[in-house]
Design a protein around this motif. Sequence first.
Motif, PDB file in Angstrom:
ATOM      1  N   THR A 176       0.848  -1.193   0.000  1.00  0.00           N
ATOM      2  CA  THR A 176       0.000   0.000   0.000  1.00  0.00           C
ATOM      3  C   THR A 176       0.888   1.248   0.000  1.00  0.00           C
ATOM      4  N   VAL A 177       0.254   2.409  -0.092  1.00  0.00           N
ATOM      5  CA  VAL A 177       0.986   3.667  -0.182  1.00  0.00           C
ATOM      6  C   VAL A 177       0.742   4.503   1.062  1.00  0.00           C
ATOM      7  N   MET A 178       1.801   5.070   1.600  1.00  0.00           N
ATOM      8  CA  MET A 178       1.684   5.963   2.747  1.00  0.00           C
ATOM      9  C   MET A 178       1.125   7.305   2.277  1.00  0.00           C
ATOM     10  N   ASP A 179      -0.134   7.574   2.628  1.00  0.00           N
ATOM     11  CA  ASP A 179      -0.775   8.820   2.206  1.00  0.00           C
ATOM     12  C   ASP A 179      -1.515   9.487   3.368  1.00  0.00           C
ATOM     13  N   ARG A 180      -0.996   9.271   4.573  1.00  0.00           N
ATOM     14  CA  ARG A 180      -1.632   9.853   5.754  1.00  0.00           C
ATOM     15  C   ARG A 180      -0.666  10.821   6.445  1.00  0.00           C
ATOM     16  N   GLY A 181      -1.204  11.607   7.374  1.00  0.00           N
ATOM     17  CA  GLY A 181      -0.366  12.558   8.098  1.00  0.00           C
ATOM     18  C   GLY A 181       0.235  13.587   7.157  1.00  0.00           C
ATOM     19  N   LEU A 182       1.500  13.895   7.361  1.00  0.00           N
ATOM     20  CA  LEU A 182       2.184  14.855   6.500  1.00  0.00           C
ATOM     21  C   LEU A 182       2.311  14.350   5.069  1.00  0.00           C
ATOM     22  N   TRP A 183       2.286  13.031   4.906  1.00  0.00           N
ATOM     23  CA  TRP A 183       2.432  12.426   3.579  1.00  0.00           C
ATOM     24  C   TRP A 183       1.190  12.637   2.720  1.00  0.00           C
ATOM     25  N   ARG A 184       0.142  13.141   3.313  1.00  0.00           N
ATOM     26  CA  ARG A 184      -1.064  13.475   2.552  1.00  0.00           C
ATOM     27  C   ARG A 184      -0.848  14.769   1.757  1.00  0.00           C
ATOM     28  N   TYR A 185       0.042  15.628   2.243  1.00  0.00           N
ATOM     29  CA  TYR A 185       0.220  16.958   1.661  1.00  0.00           C
ATOM     30  C   TYR A 185       1.486  17.092   0.812  1.00  0.00           C
ATOM     31  N   THR A 186       2.447  16.213   0.990  1.00  0.00           N
ATOM     32  CA  THR A 186       3.658  16.200   0.179  1.00  0.00           C
ATOM     33  C   THR A 186       4.176  14.764   0.121  1.00  0.00           C
ATOM     34  N   ARG A 187       4.670  14.376  -1.040  1.00  0.00           N
ATOM     35  CA  ARG A 187       5.176  13.009  -1.190  1.00  0.00           C
ATOM     36  C   ARG A 187       6.495  12.813  -0.456  1.00  0.00           C
ATOM     37  N   HIS A 188       7.106  13.926  -0.047  1.00  0.00           N
ATOM     38  CA  HIS A 188       8.409  13.824   0.626  1.00  0.00           C
ATOM     39  C   HIS A 188       8.522  14.854   1.753  1.00  0.00           C
ATOM     40  N   PRO A 189       7.764  14.691   2.835  1.00  0.00           N
ATOM     41  CA  PRO A 189       7.851  15.669   3.927  1.00  0.00           C
ATOM     42  C   PRO A 189       9.228  15.715   4.579  1.00  0.00           C
ATOM     43  N   ASN A 190       9.919  14.571   4.603  1.00  0.00           N
ATOM     44  CA  ASN A 190      11.256  14.560   5.199  1.00  0.00           C
ATOM     45  C   ASN A 190      12.254  15.341   4.336  1.00  0.00           C
ATOM     46  N   TYR A 191      12.149  15.221   3.013  1.00  0.00           N
ATOM     47  CA  TYR A 191      13.033  15.979   2.134  1.00  0.00           C
ATOM     48  C   TYR A 191      12.722  17.476   2.198  1.00  0.00           C
ATOM     49  N   PHE A 192      11.438  17.813   2.224  1.00  0.00           N
ATOM     50  CA  PHE A 192      11.046  19.219   2.364  1.00  0.00           C
ATOM     51  C   PHE A 192      11.599  19.778   3.673  1.00  0.00           C
ATOM     52  N   GLY A 193      11.485  19.000   4.738  1.00  0.00           N
ATOM     53  CA  GLY A 193      12.015  19.432   6.031  1.00  0.00           C
ATOM     54  C   GLY A 193      13.515  19.618   5.997  1.00  0.00           C
ATOM     55  N   ASP A 194      14.209  18.708   5.314  1.00  0.00           N
ATOM     56  CA  ASP A 194      15.658  18.804   5.174  1.00  0.00           C
ATOM     57  C   ASP A 194      16.056  20.125   4.514  1.00  0.00           C
ATOM     58  N   ALA A 195      15.355  20.468   3.436  1.00  0.00           N
ATOM     59  CA  ALA A 195      15.648  21.725   2.740  1.00  0.00           C
ATOM     60  C   ALA A 195      15.390  22.932   3.641  1.00  0.00           C
ATOM     61  N   CYS A 196      14.279  22.912   4.379  1.00  0.00           N
ATOM     62  CA  CYS A 196      13.963  24.020   5.281  1.00  0.00           C
ATOM     63  C   CYS A 196      15.037  24.178   6.360  1.00  0.00           C
ATOM     64  N   VAL A 197      15.520  23.058   6.882  1.00  0.00           N
ATOM     65  CA  VAL A 197      16.561  23.102   7.908  1.00  0.00           C
ATOM     66  C   VAL A 197      17.782  23.863   7.399  1.00  0.00           C
ATOM     67  N   TRP A 198      18.227  23.529   6.183  1.00  0.00           N
ATOM     68  CA  TRP A 198      19.467  24.137   5.707  1.00  0.00           C
ATOM     69  C   TRP A 198      19.277  25.562   5.178  1.00  0.00           C
ATOM     70  N   TRP A 199      18.092  25.887   4.695  1.00  0.00           N
ATOM     71  CA  TRP A 199      17.831  27.288   4.388  1.00  0.00           C
ATOM     72  C   TRP A 199      17.770  28.091   5.684  1.00  0.00           C
ATOM     73  N   GLY A 200      17.237  27.481   6.746  1.00  0.00           N
ATOM     74  CA  GLY A 200      17.207  28.148   8.044  1.00  0.00           C
ATOM     75  C   GLY A 200      18.607  28.383   8.596  1.00  0.00           C
TER      76      GLY A 200
END
Length: 265
Positions: A176-200
């Motif tokens: 099955t596919v993980m499509d709950r929680g943060l994964w409902r809004y972006t296919r890669h919440p961990n990668y998005f978070g990684d980018a935000c960390v380093w821009w911060g």
Amino acid sequence: MIVEALLANAVILLGLATILWVVAVQIGDVSFVDAFWGGGMALMALASWLRLYEPGSLATLLMAMTVIWGMRLCIHLLIRWRREGEDKRYARILRKDREKGRFAMAALTKVFLGQSILLFMVSSPAQYGIIEAGSMTPISGLALVGLALWAVGIFFEWVGDWQLARFKADPASKDTVMDRGLWRYTRHPNYFGDACVWWGIWITAASAGWWVAAATAIGPLFLTFTLAKWSGAPLLEAGMKTSRPRYGEYKARTSAFFPWPPKKA
């Protein structure tokens, strides 16, 4: 001082990479290099901070932001590697070299040296910012803006990884596919978070001087490109088409990188 400190950091990083390469050759698996990514950046920040005679508040903040992010990621990926074994991505990359008896050299050049160069470049805002901040630079409003963006990134990365780990641990989630929680809004919440960390971190480091921002912008720019367009999301999604039959439907309705409400069917 900055050039001297950066050269010292590079020597430390290459020494660590060489040791880890020897371990990888002995066990025939390079997959734990992903943990080296976060741990190595934490080490670069800590080494830079330790070179200061009396680290100031901004330097200490940059060090803490990088070490907290890096060590959490390092531990998380080490645990995942121990639980899941060799990463299929690295197995594909090194398959032909392994068959031709060139595994050791390919692991050194394609994986450990390459990772070291990119790691050093991406972590440049933390290294340069800590050294330039020194003992006198206080925490400014701009630094707090960077800290806030870092906190958003930490939330997306930590929560996204935790939700995915729970999903994988559930036997009912197979195929099955993980499509709950943060994964409902972006296919890669961990990668998005990684980018935000380093821009911060980059914004926080920029409060030490505009020249820091100019000299190190390549770090977060390259990381964002890598995660969104190169070896991050695209490489991971390439294998999802066969391992997760319904991934195409999920991909069609879910934002690729930036969080956004899913499209209606």
